[in-house]
Design a protein around this motif. Structure first.
Motif, mmCIF file in Angstrom:
data_model
loop_
_atom_site.group_PDB
_atom_site.id
_atom_site.type_symbol
_atom_site.label_atom_id
_atom_site.label_comp_id
_atom_site.label_asym_id
_atom_site.label_seq_id
_atom_site.Cartn_x
_atom_site.Cartn_y
_atom_site.Cartn_z
ATOM 1 N N UNK A 130 1.500 11.225 10.870
ATOM 2 C CA UNK A 130 1.320 10.199 12.472
ATOM 3 C C UNK A 130 0.631 9.365 11.685
ATOM 4 N N UNK A 131 -0.615 9.768 11.415
ATOM 5 C CA UNK A 131 -2.125 9.317 10.688
ATOM 6 C C UNK A 131 -1.528 7.840 9.886
ATOM 7 N N UNK A 132 -0.174 7.966 9.217
ATOM 8 C CA UNK A 132 0.002 7.226 7.854
ATOM 9 C C UNK A 132 -0.207 6.489 9.148
ATOM 10 N N UNK A 145 -0.483 2.186 9.022
ATOM 11 C CA UNK A 145 0.292 1.849 7.997
ATOM 12 C C UNK A 145 1.637 0.527 8.813
ATOM 13 N N UNK A 146 1.838 1.137 9.432
ATOM 14 C CA UNK A 146 2.741 1.306 9.669
ATOM 15 C C UNK A 146 3.808 0.402 11.547
ATOM 16 N N UNK A 147 2.732 1.323 12.204
ATOM 17 C CA UNK A 147 3.122 2.169 13.901
ATOM 18 C C UNK A 147 2.292 0.175 14.509
ATOM 19 N N UNK A 194 1.182 -1.372 -0.126
ATOM 20 C CA UNK A 194 0.205 -0.377 -0.067
ATOM 21 C C UNK A 194 0.751 1.098 0.209
ATOM 22 N N UNK A 195 0.177 2.471 -0.584
ATOM 23 C CA UNK A 195 1.440 3.736 -1.125
ATOM 24 C C UNK A 195 -0.064 4.278 -1.053
ATOM 25 N N UNK A 196 0.461 5.306 0.145
ATOM 26 C CA UNK A 196 -0.563 6.843 -0.263
ATOM 27 C C UNK A 196 0.318 7.692 -1.196
ATOM 28 N N UNK A 197 -0.887 7.924 -1.808
ATOM 29 C CA UNK A 197 -0.923 9.141 -2.499
ATOM 30 C C UNK A 197 -0.533 10.388 -2.827
ATOM 31 N N UNK A 198 -2.342 10.913 -2.589
ATOM 32 C CA UNK A 198 -1.834 12.014 -1.621
ATOM 33 C C UNK A 198 -3.058 12.510 -1.169
ATOM 34 N N UNK A 221 7.405 7.369 2.239
ATOM 35 C CA UNK A 221 6.230 6.526 2.710
ATOM 36 C C UNK A 221 5.070 8.009 2.505
ATOM 37 N N UNK A 222 5.769 9.746 2.265
ATOM 38 C CA UNK A 222 4.727 11.196 2.771
ATOM 39 C C UNK A 222 4.260 10.974 1.509
ATOM 40 N N UNK A 223 3.168 10.986 1.217
ATOM 41 C CA UNK A 223 2.932 11.858 -0.233
ATOM 42 C C UNK A 223 3.272 13.878 -0.663
ATOM 43 N N UNK A 224 3.031 13.880 -0.842
ATOM 44 C CA UNK A 224 2.583 15.379 -1.041
ATOM 45 C C UNK A 224 0.860 15.815 -0.807
#
Length: 597
Positions: A505-507, A511-513, A475-479, A539-542
Motif C-alpha cells: 500500500x505504501x508503494x 508511485x501510483x495512486x 522508478x522501480x522499487x528494488x528492495x 511492482x512489488x519487490x522481495x
C-alpha cells in the motif's frame, strides 16, 4: 484549496505547542522550509462492498462488508427507530476493508429501507466506480514544514502545518500534523491541523490515516535537512532520538526504535551507499537508497469476549469483532488454546456477529490488543470457575488451591509444576452434572497517568532501494527492509503478512495512486481499476521483514497493533531514495515520471 471554502481550525483540539518554535527557527543555524502535498487515495478492496438485509417484523438482520458489526447495529437501530437488540449485523469474514468498512455508509441504510418497503430480502452490491464515491477515501493534504537545527544536527525547532479537505456535511478524523509533536526530541514544536469544507465525497479512514500523509512530509524534510547538514540521514534521526515521550515527559511503555534503525541499517547495507546524489549506477539505472523512521499511535477500546468449555472437552470463544483478513481467528484461537491448555484443534472462535459480546472495530491497529486481552481474561475467568467448582470437594486434587496456584496442561487443571496431578475439565463437568461452563471477559485500556508511562504504539524503520531509468524517469522499487517494534508478536506469519501488505500500500501511495476529481463536475475521472493505478506483482519487490523489541508494558498481553505500521514511512523512504538516485527532490505524491524527466 479554494480560500472561499469554510475552514475548521484545530478540528480535533490536538494542535500542540511547546517552547517558541518561531523564535527558535529564526535563530537556528540551519533551516529547511518546504511544502509537501499528498493526493487523494481510494480504499480498493478487491471485493466491492455488499449488503444483504431482511426483516422479520421489527427484527432486522443485515449481512454487511463492515469492519464493525456493532457500529452497523447501532446506526441501523437509530435510523429505523427500533431497539438495538432488534438488529443483528453479521460479518464473520471480510475480504478487505482498509478503513472503508469502519462507517455505516448510505447504501447500507438504503438496502435495509428497501427490504422493509418490499417485505422481502434485498441485496445491494456496489460497482467499482461506486466504491470511489460511496465508502470514503484518504484525503489529499497540503503540508508546510519548517525545521531548524544546529550545525551539529540537533533539532531546535519543528513547525508542521497541514490543510486537508472534508465533505460539506461530514466529519473525518485526520490529524495529519499531530504525530510530529512526539516524533523527535525537540524543545520548540508547533503542529497545526486545519480542514476545509468542499463539495466532495466524504473522506474517511484509509489504512494508516493521518500518519501516512504526515510522516511523508516530516521524514522528507528531515532527509532534506540531513543533506543540508552533510550528515547521514540515519545519524540525524539517532541524534534526535526521543528517550522520553516529548509531549508527556513519561517513559515509553515500549520503544525499540533505536534497535529498528540499527538492525535495519545492517540488514539493508545502508553504510555501503555513496552519500552523494546521482553517484550510484547500474548501467542506465540510477541507484538510490532512502530511509524513514516510523510510528503509529497506540489505540485500543473496551472489548468483551465469552469463553465456554463443553463436556466433550472442546472450547468455544465468541466476540462480535470481525476478521478483515488479518488473521484474527488464528491468533485468538492460539491465545485461547494457550490459556486453556488445549490443542488448537479443540478450540473454536466465532466472530463477526453483533449478537455476541460487544467488541470494537477492526481498525486503528487496535483490535488484537483489545480482543486479545478480552479473550485471555475470559479464558482465565473460566479456569477460575473450574477451580472454584472443585474447591468445596475435599476429595478433589484441586481442593484448597487458589486460581493463582494452578496451571493448565492438555485439558487438565493442576497445581503449578505438577501436571500429573489435578483434574480434567471434562471430569469436573461430569461429576457436577454440567454440560458446559461459561465465563465472560473484558478488557479496558488503562490511562497513561495511572500507568505512569506513555502508551507506545508500534515503531519501525524502513529502508528502500530504488532504480530510476536515467532517460525515462521510470522508478522501480528494488528492495525493502522493514524492521518493526510490534511488542509481543503473537503469530509471526500473520504479522509479517500485515507488514508486507502495508508496504505494498505504501508503494502504491508513493508511485501510483491518485484519485482524480474533475473540478467543474465533481466527478471521479478514474474510478476503475483500468484507470486508477495500483501496484501489481511486477511492482512489488522481495521484502525483508524483521521484528524486534520486547513485550509492551502498557498491555497485559504485551502486544501492539501492526496492521498499519507497515505502510507508514514507505512513501517517504521511496521519495528520499529517488532524491539520492537522481538529485531531484520531489515533494508531491505520487512521484510521477514528469517530475523526474
Amino acid at each position: 484549496m479554494d480560500p472561499r471554502a469554510p475552514q475548521i481550525d484545530d478540528p480535533w483540539e490536538l494542535d500542540h505547542s511547546r517552547g517558541d518554535a518561531a523564535a527558535a527557527l529564526a535563530a537556528a543555524e540551519v533551516t529547511v522550509e518546504a511544502t509537501y502535498t499528498t493526493a487523494d487515495n481510494t480504499n480498493n478492496p478487491l471485493g466491492p462492498f455488499a449488503t444483504l438485509a431482511s426483516w422479520d417484523g421489527d427484527r432486522l438482520t443485515v449481512h454487511d462488508s463492515t469492519q464493525w458489526p456493532f457500529g452497523v447495529r447501532s446506526a441501523l437501530a437509530a435510523v429505523f427507530k427500533v431497539p438495538e437488540s432488534s438488529v443483528r449485523a453479521l460479518a464473520p469474514y471480510v475480504g478487505g476493508g482498509f478503513g472503508a468498512g469502519l462507517r455505516v455508509w448510505p447504501h447500507v441504510i438504503l438496502t435495509a429501507a428497501a427490504a422493509r418497503r418490499l417485505g422481502r430480502p434485498v441485496k445491494l452490491v456496489l460497482t467499482r466506480p461506486q466504491m470511489f464515491t460511496s465508502v470514503g477515501h484518504r484525503p489529499k493534504s497540503v503540508q508546510r514544514i519548517a525545521v531548524g537545527a544546529t550545525r551539529a544536527g540537533d533539532l531546535v525547532a519543528l513547525d508542521h502545518r497541514s490543510v486537508s479537505p472534508v465533505a460539506m456535511e461530514d466529519e473525518d478524523y485526520e490529524p495529519i500534523a499531530s504525530g510530529t509533536a512526539s516524533a523527535y526530541r525537540c524543545d520548540n514544536v508547533r503542529t497545526r491541523d486545519r480542514q476545509v469544507r468542499l463539495n466532495i465525497p466524504s473522506p474517511a479512514s484509509m489504512r494508516a490515516p493521518a500518519e501516512s500523509q504526515g510522516n511523508f512530509a516530516l521524514e522528507s524534510a528531515l532527509d532534506e535537512l540531513s543533506y543540508k547538514l552533510g550528515m547521514d540521514p540515519l545519524e540525524l534521526r539517532l541524534r534526535n532520538y526521543a528517550e522520553l515521550h516529548p509531549v508527556h515527559g513519561l517513559p515509553w511503555s515500549g520503544k525499540a526504535l533505536r534497535e529498528c534503525y540499527e538492525v535495519g541499517a545492517q540488514r539493508f547495507g545502508w553504510f555501503a551507499r555513496d552519500p552523494v546524489p546521482r553517484s550510484m549506477r547500474d548501467g542506465h539505472w540510477l541507484i538510490g537508497y532512502g530511509m524513514a523512521g516510523v510510528s503509529y499511535p497506540w489505540y485500543a477500546m473496551d472489548c468483551h469476549a465469552q469463553a465456554t468449555l463443553h463436556r466433550d472437552g472442546s472450547a468455544l470463544v465468541r466476540s462480535a469483532a470481525t476478521d478483515i483478513g488479518t488473521g484474527t481467528y488464528t491468533v485468538m484461537t492460539q491465545l485461547a488454546a494457550e490459556c486453556l491448555g488445549l490443542p488448537m484443534e479443540r478450540v473454536r472462535v466465532d466472530l463477526g456477529d453483533s449478537d455476541m459480546p460487544v467488541a470494537p472495530p477492526a481498525g486503528g491497529s487496535g483490535l488484537t490488543v483489545a480482543l486479545g486481552n478480552a479473550v485471555v481474561d475470559a479464558c482465565s475467568r473460566l479456569v477460575r470457575r473450574f477451580v472454584e467448582l472443585a474447591a468445596p470437594d475435599g476429595t478433589s486434587a484441586l481442593s484448597g488451591l487458589s486460581p493463582e496456584s494452578v496451571g493448565v496442561t492438555r485439558g487438565r487443571i493442576h497445581p503449578v509444576g505438577r501436571p500429573e496431578h489435578g483434574e480434567t475439565f471434562t471430569g469436573l463437568l461430569d461429576r457436577h452434572g454440567l454440560v458446559e461452563l461459561t465465563a465472560n471477559g473484558h478488557s479496558t485500556p488503562r490511562p497513561q497517568d495511572e500507568l505512569g508511562m506513555a502508551l507506545s504504539g508500534a515503531f519501525g524503520a524502513g529502508f528502500v532501494e530504488v532504480r530510476v531509468d536515467a532517460d525515462l524517469g521510470l522508478v522501480r522499487v528494488a528492495r525493502v527492509v522493514s524492521v518493526i517494534d510490534g511488542g509481543r508478536i503473537l503469530n509471526e506469519k500473520t504479522a509479517r503478512s500485515q507488514i508486507v501488505g502495508g508496504t505494498v500500500g505504501g508503494i502504491g501511495m508513493a508511485l501510483f495512486e491518485e484519485t482524480v476529481t474533475d473540478a467543474p463536475s465533481g466527478r471521479i475521472a478514474n474510478g476503475t481499476f483500468g484507470d486508477y493505478l495500483i501496484p501489481v506483482n511486477a511492482d512489488v519487490p522481495a521484502m525483508d521483514v524483521v521484528f524486534v523489541g520486547d513485550p509492551d508494558r502498557g498491555s497485559p498481553l504485551g502486544t501492539k497493533g501492526v496492521g498499519e505500521i507497515g505502510l507508514v514511512g514507505v512513501a517517504a523512504a521511496v521519495a528520499n531514495a529517488v532524491h539520492h538516485a537522481t538529485g531531484r527532490r520531489v515533494r508531491s505524491l505520487p512521484l510521477t515520471l514528469d517530475a523526474l524527466l
